[in-house]
Design an enzyme around this catalytic site. Structure first.
Site, PDB file in Angstrom:
ATOM      1  N   SER A  56      42.379  12.762  92.703  1.00 14.80           N
ATOM      2  CA  SER A  56      43.733  13.247  92.901  1.00 14.80           C
ATOM      3  C   SER A  56      44.005  13.167  94.512  1.00 14.80           C
ATOM      4  CB  SER A  56      43.977  14.504  92.427  1.00 14.80           C
ATOM      5  OG  SER A  56      43.912  14.576  90.768  1.00 14.80           O
ATOM      6  N   LEU A 106      33.286  29.662 110.818  1.00 15.92           N
ATOM      7  CA  LEU A 106      33.694  28.715 109.742  1.00 15.92           C
ATOM      8  C   LEU A 106      35.099  27.905 110.117  1.00 15.92           C
ATOM      9  CD1 LEU A 106      33.662  27.808 106.804  1.00 15.92           C
ATOM     10  CD2 LEU A 106      35.236  29.810 106.348  1.00 15.92           C
ATOM     11  N   ASP A 118      41.774  23.702  91.199  1.00 18.03           N
ATOM     12  CA  ASP A 118      42.812  23.095  90.327  1.00 18.03           C
ATOM     13  C   ASP A 118      42.613  24.280  89.082  1.00 18.03           C
ATOM     14  OD1 ASP A 118      44.810  21.637  89.053  1.00 18.03           O
ATOM     15  OD2 ASP A 118      43.447  20.012  88.087  1.00 18.03           O
ATOM     16  N   GLY A 119      43.829  24.249  88.154  1.00 19.55           N
ATOM     17  CA  GLY A 119      43.773  25.070  87.024  1.00 19.55           C
ATOM     18  C   GLY A 119      44.607  26.301  87.236  1.00 19.55           C
ATOM     19  N   HIS A 125      49.282  30.767  90.598  1.00 18.64           N
ATOM     20  CA  HIS A 125      49.035  30.473  91.805  1.00 18.64           C
ATOM     21  C   HIS A 125      48.732  31.812  92.688  1.00 18.64           C
ATOM     22  CE1 HIS A 125      49.968  26.401  91.135  1.00 18.64           C
ATOM     23  NE2 HIS A 125      51.261  26.582  91.165  1.00 18.64           N
TER      24      HIS A 125
HETATM   25  C1  IPE Z   1      45.126  18.331  92.672  1.00 16.77           C
HETATM   26  O1  IPE Z   1      45.738  19.142  91.535  1.00 16.77           O
HETATM   27  C2  IPE Z   1      45.934  18.967  94.025  1.00 16.77           C
HETATM   28  C3  IPE Z   1      45.606  20.156  94.451  1.00 16.77           C
HETATM   29  C4  IPE Z   1      44.584  21.064  94.055  1.00 16.77           C
HETATM   30  C5  IPE Z   1      46.322  20.778  95.583  1.00 16.77           C
HETATM   31  P1  IPE Z   1      46.571  18.256  90.678  1.00 16.77           P
HETATM   32  O2  IPE Z   1      46.862  19.378  89.703  1.00 16.77           O
HETATM   33  O3  IPE Z   1      48.100  18.279  91.650  1.00 16.77           O
HETATM   34  O4  IPE Z   1      46.128  16.833  90.325  1.00 16.77           O
HETATM   35  P2  IPE Z   1      46.443  16.188  89.067  1.00 16.77           P
HETATM   36  O5  IPE Z   1      47.891  16.147  88.893  1.00 16.77           O
HETATM   37  O6  IPE Z   1      45.945  16.869  87.936  1.00 16.77           O
HETATM   38  O7  IPE Z   1      45.668  14.791  89.328  1.00 16.77           O
HETATM   39  C1  IPE Z   2      46.390  24.096  91.282  1.00 17.94           C
HETATM   40  O1  IPE Z   2      46.556  24.259  90.222  1.00 17.94           O
HETATM   41  C2  IPE Z   2      47.509  24.212  92.532  1.00 17.94           C
HETATM   42  C3  IPE Z   2      48.138  23.238  93.094  1.00 17.94           C
HETATM   43  C4  IPE Z   2      47.902  21.978  92.657  1.00 17.94           C
HETATM   44  C5  IPE Z   2      49.228  23.492  93.712  1.00 17.94           C
HETATM   45  P1  IPE Z   2      47.740  23.479  89.154  1.00 17.94           P
HETATM   46  O2  IPE Z   2      49.195  24.063  89.440  1.00 17.94           O
HETATM   47  O3  IPE Z   2      47.446  22.147  89.315  1.00 17.94           O
HETATM   48  O4  IPE Z   2      47.282  23.952  87.628  1.00 17.94           O
HETATM   49  P2  IPE Z   2      47.205  23.304  86.588  1.00 17.94           P
HETATM   50  O5  IPE Z   2      46.396  22.104  86.731  1.00 17.94           O
HETATM   51  O6  IPE Z   2      48.644  23.069  86.023  1.00 17.94           O
HETATM   52  O7  IPE Z   2      46.585  23.876  85.518  1.00 17.94           O
HETATM   53 MG    MG Z   3      46.343  20.817  88.373  1.00 17.00          MG
END
Ligand code: IPE
Ligand code: IPE
Ligand code: MG
Length: 253
Positions: A201, A136, A25-26, A42
């Site tokens: 999540s 793996l 995430d992030g 991404h």
């Molecule tokens: C969780 O991240 C899903 C993935 C990393 C693929 P999200 O960004 O979608 O989750 P929320 O919305 O913060 O819970």
């Molecule tokens: C995780 O990063 C990737 C996916 C969920 C596909 P995010 O796109 O959720 O990044 P943030 O949470 O908005 O920073």
């Molecule tokens: Mg996110």
């Protein structure tokens, strides 16, 4: 000198987690901080995937499950979903050589049939090409949601009962596990979530019953092999009790 944790020590390659799950995430916040489009985050995140997959093969971790796209992520703006699918396709094709060289088997957990047809085709090719690899197991969670996975398992079991293939008394925890996308895999020992959010999540809810959870504040594109190793050391310093009481010979327990 009192050692406050095993984290001072080096990584013990003999007690690594068998199965690591990562909620990557992030990416969006990483891009926003740089006044860039979320898609750039991404893209950068894909490079992190590469380095962590390599780290897992080098260290000897058996299973890595990466949460790449959730069932809820379909509700993101169309252009972002499209970009994510494009990046996924690019990754699955460009890494093939690497997967073959490093003996990595690629598998998908989730609603593979919901992915665009061209992505499905490339995913299937990579899965077929790497089928006999055994260093793996790289599980990509794509259009994955734990509640959908459990609902799907219930449907399959009920259908088998209706057709007399199973009896109601056959329903056990193992039977349910055997109808999840992760059938025949051990549950994750360690789940890492980047970017500081304290939630799962919809990731591996059934399988995470006794997983150790580690929340890192690092945004996924900045996550490194070095931090991954520190997290593995932190995992090794933990006391996993699985609801039991630890035997202690000094008090006769
Ligand atoms: C969780 O991240 C899903 C993935 C990393 C693929 P999200 O960004 O979608 O989750 P929320 O919305 O913060 O819970
Ligand atoms: C995780 O990063 C990737 C996916 C969920 C596909 P995010 O796109 O959720 O990044 P943030 O949470 O908005 O920073
Ligand atoms: Mg996110």
């Amino acid at each position: 000198m009192k050692s406050n944790s095993k984290q001072d020590l080096s990584l013990d390659l003999k007690t690594l987690p068998c199965h690591v799950g990562i909620i990557m995430d992030g990416n969006g916040r990483w891009a926003k901080k740089r006044l860039m489009n979320r898609v750039k985050g991404h893209e950068k995140g894909t490079q992190t995937v590469r380095s962590i997959v390599t780290a897992c093969t080098e260290l000897g971790i058996g299973i890595l499950t990466l949460y790449a796209f959730s069932t809820e992520n379909w509700a993101r703006p169309k252009h972002e979903v499209k970009a994510l699918m494009m990046l996924l396709k690019k990754f699955i094709v460009s890494e093939r050589e690497e997967f073959l060289t490093n003996n990595i088997r690629v598998n998908v957990i989730g609603q593979k049939h919901k992915l665009p047809l061209d992505v499905q085709a490339e995913v299937n090719t990579t899965m077929d090409m790497t089928r006999s690899n055994d260093r793996l197991l790289l599980n990509l969670a794509l259009s994955y949601g734990s509640r959908e996975e459990i609902t799907n398992a219930v449907t399959q079991i009920v259908e088998k009962i209706a057709s007399n293939e199973l009896d109601v008394r056959d329903i056990t925890q193992d039977l349910i596990s055997d109808h999840l996308y992760t059938r025949s895999m051990p549950d994750p020992d360690l789940i890492i979530r980047t970017s500081g959010e304290y939630r799962l999540s919809n990731f591996l809810l059934w399988q995470a019953a006794y997983s150790e959870i580690y929340i890192s504040n690092t945004l996924w594109p900045d996550f490194s092999k070095e931090e991954f190793i520190e997290i593995l050391k932190n995992f090794q310093a933990r006391d996993r009790r699985f609801g039991k009481v630890k035997c202690n010979t000094s008090n006769g327990g």
